[in-house]
Design a protein around this motif. Structure first.
Motif, mmCIF file in Angstrom:
data_model
loop_
_atom_site.group_PDB
_atom_site.id
_atom_site.type_symbol
_atom_site.label_atom_id
_atom_site.label_comp_id
_atom_site.label_asym_id
_atom_site.label_seq_id
_atom_site.Cartn_x
_atom_site.Cartn_y
_atom_site.Cartn_z
ATOM 1 N N LYS A 189 3.472 12.561 -43.483
ATOM 2 C CA LYS A 189 4.868 12.959 -43.268
ATOM 3 C C LYS A 189 5.598 11.931 -42.400
ATOM 4 O O LYS A 189 6.761 11.616 -42.663
ATOM 5 N N GLY A 233 8.728 9.964 -43.800
ATOM 6 C CA GLY A 233 9.972 10.132 -43.053
ATOM 7 C C GLY A 233 10.529 8.809 -42.583
ATOM 8 O O GLY A 233 11.739 8.561 -42.658
ATOM 9 N N LYS A 234 9.647 7.940 -42.112
ATOM 10 C CA LYS A 234 10.083 6.608 -41.666
ATOM 11 C C LYS A 234 10.587 5.781 -42.843
ATOM 12 O O LYS A 234 11.602 5.090 -42.741
ATOM 13 N N ILE A 256 11.915 6.763 -45.737
ATOM 14 C CA ILE A 256 13.181 7.208 -46.329
ATOM 15 C C ILE A 256 14.275 7.413 -45.282
ATOM 16 O O ILE A 256 15.385 7.818 -45.611
ATOM 17 N N ASN A 280 14.266 9.634 -42.780
ATOM 18 C CA ASN A 280 14.441 11.047 -42.448
ATOM 19 C C ASN A 280 13.755 11.317 -41.119
ATOM 20 O O ASN A 280 12.540 11.521 -41.060
ATOM 21 N N LYS A 281 14.537 11.323 -40.053
ATOM 22 C CA LYS A 281 13.994 11.489 -38.705
ATOM 23 C C LYS A 281 13.339 12.864 -38.528
ATOM 24 O O LYS A 281 12.318 12.988 -37.860
ATOM 25 N N GLU A 282 13.914 13.898 -39.149
ATOM 26 C CA GLU A 282 13.362 15.248 -39.028
ATOM 27 C C GLU A 282 11.942 15.308 -39.607
ATOM 28 O O GLU A 282 11.043 15.886 -39.009
ATOM 29 N N MET A 283 11.751 14.714 -40.779
ATOM 30 C CA MET A 283 10.425 14.703 -41.392
ATOM 31 C C MET A 283 9.441 13.910 -40.534
ATOM 32 O O MET A 283 8.280 14.296 -40.377
ATOM 33 N N GLU A 284 9.912 12.840 -39.958
ATOM 34 C CA GLU A 284 9.074 12.016 -39.098
ATOM 35 C C GLU A 284 8.601 12.819 -37.877
ATOM 36 O O GLU A 284 7.420 12.786 -37.521
#
Length: 97
Positions: free
Chosen positions: A54, A58-59, A61, A63-67
């Protein structure tokens, strides 16, 4: 005096196995709880791996939330593995006693 008699009845029932696992008093280590150390370690390893994936996705794409969720899941996995290792240690102490 009634409290002592009640306590002795509960203790005797517990020692004879009249209670199911769900109703046993807290604070007693059971063989069942100690034997699940492998499960804790396996689940921890899986959570750690999924968390790393994840984080990477996240990194990649942006997407900070997923990271962040990946970091949290990785830490959860590390904690689960620590619980499994602690259970192994307790089992060794119990076996050697």
């Amino acid at each position: 005096m009634d409290r002592i008699a009640d306590w002795l009845n509960v203790r005797n029932k517990y020692q004879l196995g009249a209670f199911s696992l769900a109703t046993k008093p807290m604070g007693f280590a059971t063989q069942e709880s100690i034997m699940s150390s492998g499960t804790d370690k396996a689940k921890g390893l899986a959570n750690e791996a999924i968390g790393n994936i994840k984080q990477g996705v996240g990194k990649a794409i942006g997407n900070k939330e997923m990271e962040v969720k990946g970091v949290v899941q990785e830490r959860k996995g590390e904690a689960q593995q620590a619980v499994g290792k602690a259970k192994d240690s307790v089992k060794k102490v119990v076996d050697n006693a």
